[in-house]
Design an enzyme around this catalytic site. Structure first.
Site, short mmCIF file in Angstrom:
data_model
loop_
_atom_site.label_atom_id
_atom_site.label_comp_id
_atom_site.label_asym_id
_atom_site.label_seq_id
_atom_site.Cartn_x
_atom_site.Cartn_y
_atom_site.Cartn_z
N HIS A 1 -8.48 2.11 1.42
CA HIS A 1 -9.24 0.96 0.87
C HIS A 1 -10.68 1.04 1.38
O HIS A 1 -11.28 0.03 1.76
CB HIS A 1 -8.62 -0.37 1.30
N GLU B 1 -9.82 3.00 -2.98
CA GLU B 1 -8.66 2.58 -3.76
C GLU B 1 -8.55 3.39 -5.06
O GLU B 1 -9.55 3.83 -5.62
CB GLU B 1 -8.77 1.08 -4.08
N SER C 1 -2.01 3.72 1.15
CA SER C 1 -2.43 2.65 2.06
C SER C 1 -1.85 2.91 3.45
O SER C 1 -2.19 3.93 4.06
CB SER C 1 -2.03 1.30 1.49
#
Lengths: 279, 279
Positions: free
Chosen positions: B172, B199, B130
């Protein structure tokens, strides 16, 4: 029906109905401006009276001479000569949003369907928004989650009205994160061009090309140069592999040739900092 | 730092920590498997204790010999020889998620930053998820809404850690509808390759190429063949025009050459129904 001979306005949903109304104004203009006789088809929606009233009001405000609303709630109505007879009177047809399967299941193959095809071939403009946009093509997307990775089973397709062939249209495109499902549709047959239309944005199809109007963008996914894919091997929920998809992002002022699959702009040369190296 | 000489595991967020742990298991393996000495850097998160404990537990369960957690909450700590001295002891570094600007603002230019670069050049694997993924590249995305049409001002960029250059990473990716913001980054300088990682999916960079692992896909946006764009003309909120972006969708088992910008698969020939025409 026929292959891209007429004029279509295919709208990505949520078009402006209060300010400049760029898109709906164009529908009125293409239908004859102050001579426009519009017929709004509410078959897609479960709230035909409310939705019909909204479009009657906005098209009237934009100067159309006449605005009729035709709701079809069963196939018998779509065979009724009195109702079908409204179509040849119209200079423009407008499909509202709702559920694209309602449109095809109610009118596919009926006398109304054939009357629409005949009108289209005569040059009557046919417009549709959201579900009314998806339904335009020979193959249409009927389901598939947004904001999901591309997977073969991530999209469901069905036969549409066939007013434009060799393309599959998606709507609310950027706003609902629909890249994955449109890629899945294109992967299954790269012969079809994927056209993802953002909200308050439309393509105006005139024969072999379209122009973009409205506030956001149209994403064109061209799969004809795909080098490899796993689409025929993986399970429906398996992640897709796709190499060499061509992607074009086109806002208002840009156009696309559906035969050569090339985007263009009147200002393309001037706008190209790539080609010209800036200044 | 250096130009794609070492090994990176760049993770799109929300990686599996309970089942097969394909991605985190790969991190442990690349760091030496049962000899792995991992150092988890929690600078990105405002909850370093909780997040550090999660990774300590999962990496220990996956067989790492040692798992240390280093939280940096101000730049003085990033200069402290005692803390910086932990880096040369590690065979693998892991950046947690959180806010990528916390990582760069806390450690950019510090002794810790230089120790990380030295470890990377020695072959120590550096992983991040992330925010910890975004921060890997020379230029990183720090903000920009998902599920929005491509607009020049739709993305905010900043200088990242520079462990990999000539790319901009987003995470994401499908799950947050981030095509628009990654296209905006690529449009501003098509020299950088856009890499959108879904993800529970990662790229394992080893010198000049990467392989994909995990459950979903990696979207590669290659702008080097862009034919025209309006990026230098439109207002920040104006809709973007971009012609001829190459898009590749790559799941586990596929790889990409960062120098030639070509995707490949060991099974590519067998998988290509396009080339072989089905059976």
């Amino acid at each position: 029906m026929a292959n891209n001979i007429g004029r279509l306005v295919i709208i990505g949903g949520a078009e402006d109905k209060e300010d400049d109304c760029v898109i709906l104004r164009e529908v009125v203009k293409l239908a004859g401006a102050r001579e426009a006789r519009l017929l709004v088809l509410t078959a897609a929606t479960s709230q035909p009276q409310q939705v019909g009233a909204v479009y009657r009001q906005v098209f009237t405000r934009l100067g159309a001479a006449e605005v009729g609303v035709l709701d079809i709630s069963d196939r018998l109505q779509a065979e009724d000569p009195l109702l079908v007879g409204l179509v040849p009177e119209a200079s423009g047809i407008f499909f509202t949003g709702g559920d694209q399967l309602r449109i095809t299941s109610l009118i596919g193959g009926t006398a109304l369907f054939h009357a629409l095809g005949a009108a289209y071939r005569r040059g009557v403009v046919i417009a549709g928004t959201s579900a009314g946009a998806s339904v335009m093509s020979s193959t249409m997307i009927i389901d598939g989650s947004g904001d999901q990775e591309p997977a073969v089973g991530g999209v469901r397709l069905a036969a549409g009205l066939g007013l434009i062939s060799d393309v599959v249209v998606d709507q609310h495109f950027a706003q609902r994160g629909r890249l994955g499902r449109l890629l899945a549709a294109v992967a299954q047959n790269p012969y079809v061009l994927g056209i993802g239309i953002d909200e308050n944005t439309a393509i105006v199809v005139d024969g072999p090309h379209f122009e973009v109007i409205g506030a956001a963008t149209v994403s064109v996914l061209d799969g004809q140069h795909i080098a490899f894919t796993n689409v025929s091997e993986v399970s429906p929920q398996g992640a897709l592999a796709l190499a060499e998809v061509r992607l074009h992002i086109l806002p208002q002022g840009y156009a696309f040739d559906l035969q050569t699959r090339q985007p263009w702009s009147d200002a393309a040369t001037a706008n190209s900092r790539i080609a010209k190296g800036g200044s």
